[in-house]
Design a protein around this motif. Structure first.
Motif, short mmCIF file in Angstrom:
data_model
loop_
_atom_site.label_atom_id
_atom_site.label_comp_id
_atom_site.label_asym_id
_atom_site.label_seq_id
_atom_site.Cartn_x
_atom_site.Cartn_y
_atom_site.Cartn_z
N PRO A 15 -1.74 2.03 10.34
CA PRO A 15 -1.52 3.12 9.16
C PRO A 15 -0.11 2.90 8.86
N GLU A 16 0.52 1.95 9.47
CA GLU A 16 2.16 1.74 8.97
C GLU A 16 2.01 0.39 8.14
N GLY A 17 1.78 0.89 6.63
CA GLY A 17 1.94 -0.47 5.99
C GLY A 17 0.55 -0.51 5.33
N ASP A 67 -5.02 -8.34 5.81
CA ASP A 67 -4.99 -7.80 4.26
C ASP A 67 -4.33 -6.56 4.15
N PHE A 68 -3.70 -6.45 2.96
CA PHE A 68 -3.06 -5.18 2.66
C PHE A 68 -3.02 -5.06 0.98
N PHE A 69 -2.76 -3.92 0.46
CA PHE A 69 -2.99 -3.49 -0.82
C PHE A 69 -1.42 -3.24 -1.54
N CYS A 70 -0.87 -4.03 -2.39
CA CYS A 70 0.18 -3.77 -2.83
C CYS A 70 0.24 -3.10 -4.57
N ALA A 71 1.17 -2.43 -4.57
CA ALA A 71 1.53 -1.50 -5.79
C ALA A 71 2.95 -0.83 -6.08
N PRO A 72 3.61 -1.42 -6.72
CA PRO A 72 3.60 -2.80 -7.55
C PRO A 72 3.33 -4.11 -6.59
N GLY A 85 5.61 -2.50 -2.69
CA GLY A 85 5.41 -0.84 -2.95
C GLY A 85 5.06 -0.41 -1.87
N TRP A 86 5.15 0.96 -1.95
CA TRP A 86 4.77 2.00 -0.78
C TRP A 86 3.30 1.66 -0.15
N PRO A 87 2.45 1.34 -1.04
CA PRO A 87 1.04 1.12 -0.37
C PRO A 87 0.97 0.12 0.82
N ALA A 88 2.20 -0.90 0.72
CA ALA A 88 2.14 -2.09 1.76
C ALA A 88 3.33 -1.79 2.61
N ASN A 89 3.93 -0.46 2.52
CA ASN A 89 5.23 -0.20 3.31
C ASN A 89 5.17 1.36 3.98
N GLY A 90 4.46 1.99 3.26
CA GLY A 90 4.40 3.62 3.69
C GLY A 90 3.51 4.01 4.62
N MET A 91 3.16 5.13 5.00
CA MET A 91 2.20 5.53 6.38
C MET A 91 1.20 6.16 5.27
N TRP A 92 -0.20 5.81 6.08
CA TRP A 92 -1.27 6.24 5.39
C TRP A 92 -1.81 7.04 6.79
N ASP A 93 -2.41 8.39 6.19
CA ASP A 93 -2.86 9.28 6.97
C ASP A 93 -4.63 9.33 6.99
#
Length: 371
Positions: A15-17, A67-72, A85-93
């Motif tokens: 979930p982290e990133g 694999d991870f998703f980037c935006a931008p 971007g945050w999709p590759a660095n933020g937290m996913w719930d």
């Protein structure tokens, strides 16, 4: 970590990133692990003592795997957030899991940060008997346009042969990944354009055939392949006989028109790479202006001048979805190069240069790319 699995695939989701930390495919009782996991990661599949990662480097580097998703995509000069971007660095719930039509499991996640005002949902679906990871990212709301892409990384220890759906041209960006010899090296000429991977110019003179990897030793390089117009199924194949697998990435080239190759083969001397990050291939599928970032991608540029989008428009009162799938099958004995990939409602067919074919179960309507 969150485990998502069926009898054909298993994913450990970080979930982290939002990285797919470990990916396993099972085909006829054979377990395949084609995806890369950085040597500085703790736990399974490391090659030695983990190295410290500078906190300022961001979660993307700290969590580097699968694999991870980037935006931008790449440089984030939006004024909000880190590289990729945050999709590759933020937290996913995790917001829920359910069984989709046809069986299996879909895990749905929501990014805590917004992207240009949009909520971003991630859906990971595994199907019974399919050695495939199906991913959908849905931007709900938001304003403006954003570069975006997937960042799968494949291990090519022992060598690999690359092949792709038809490309119009290839190019390197304006500047090399590593230009300071005290820190690392890039082997290719920057910038350059080439017809195909068979003859890419080297900075030292001559050319290299990048259809065969790992490529130049002790180097760090990056290049772009632009999809040829007129077809609906974009594919990238990595045949790794020594690794025992064929990796296959599948996408809609009208949405993700570029395949970006990151050739990481010991060309970075600084931590945490430390010259040990070798035989790694990023087969990144994106809509972006090279790795120049958000502003360069939303502005007119040399790729948009040739008719290629380099950013995706968000829908303020709706959603924008990006679909991507990747999987693997065992490498058949004697195969040398995948020369064709086609899809129908239930499978994709891979064909070798010798004419032999293999099928991989696949939900053809996922990309709308059926024959």
């Amino acid at each position: 970590m969150i485990t998502i699995e069926t009898d054909g695939a298993r994913v450990l989701f970080n979930p982290e990133g939002g990285h797919l930390d470990l990916v396993e495919f099972v085909v006829d009782g054979v377990t395949l692990r084609p995806m890369h996991r950085a040597h500085w990661r703790t736990g399974e599949h490391n090659d030695g003592v983990p190295e410290a990662v500078d906190a300022e480097a961001g979660i993307t580097l700290k969590s580097l795997a699968g694999d991870f998703f980037c935006a931008p995509f790449a440089e984030n000069d939006t004024g909000d957030g880190p590289y990729h971007g945050w999709p590759a660095n933020g937290m996913w719930d995790l917001v829920g899991q359910h069984e989709p039509e046809g069986g299996g499991v879909t895990a749905r996640f929501l990014l805590r940060n917004r992207v240009l005002g949009a909520q971003l949902f991630k859906e990971i679906t595994l199907r019974p008997g399919h050695p495939v990871v199906y991913q959908t990212h849905r931007f709900v709301g938001g304003e403006g346009a954003i570069s975006a892409g997937h960042h799968p990384m494949v291990r090519v220890d022992g060598g690999a042969r690359l092949s792709f759906s038809a490309k119009a041209f290839g190019a390197t960006p304006a500047t090399p990944l590593e230009s300071d010899p005290a820190r690392g090296r890039s082997a290719l000429v920057y910038p350059q354009e080439f017809a195909d991977l068979s003859a890419v110019k080297l900075a030292s003179g001559g050319t290299v055939d990048l259809r065969s990897l790992p490529g130049p030793d002790a180097s760090e390089d990056f290049l772009l392949l632009a999809e040829a117009p007129g077809h609906r199924l974009g594919w990238s194949a990595v045949l790794a006989p020594a690794g025992g697998f064929i990796y296959l990435g599948l996408r809609d080239p009208r949405v993700l028109p570029f395949t970006l190759l990151w050739l990481s083969n010991g060309g970075r001397d600084y931590a945490p790479f430390s010259g040990r990050h070798k035989s790694v291939l990023g087969v990144e599928e994106a809509c972006s202006f090279f790795i120049d970032g958000y502003r360069a991608s939303i502005a007119p540029n040399t790729l948009t001048a040739r008719g290629y989008p380099t950013a995706l428009a968000l829908v303020p009162d709706g959603e924008r979805a990006i679909h991507f799938a990747f999987g693997a099958i065992p490498a058949p004995a004697g195969w040398r190069e995948v020369t064709d990939v086609s899809a129908n409602a239930t499978a994709v067919t891979l064909t070798d240069c010798g004419g032999e074919s293999r099928q991989m179960p696949f939900r053809g309507d996922f990309l709308g790319a059926m024959e």
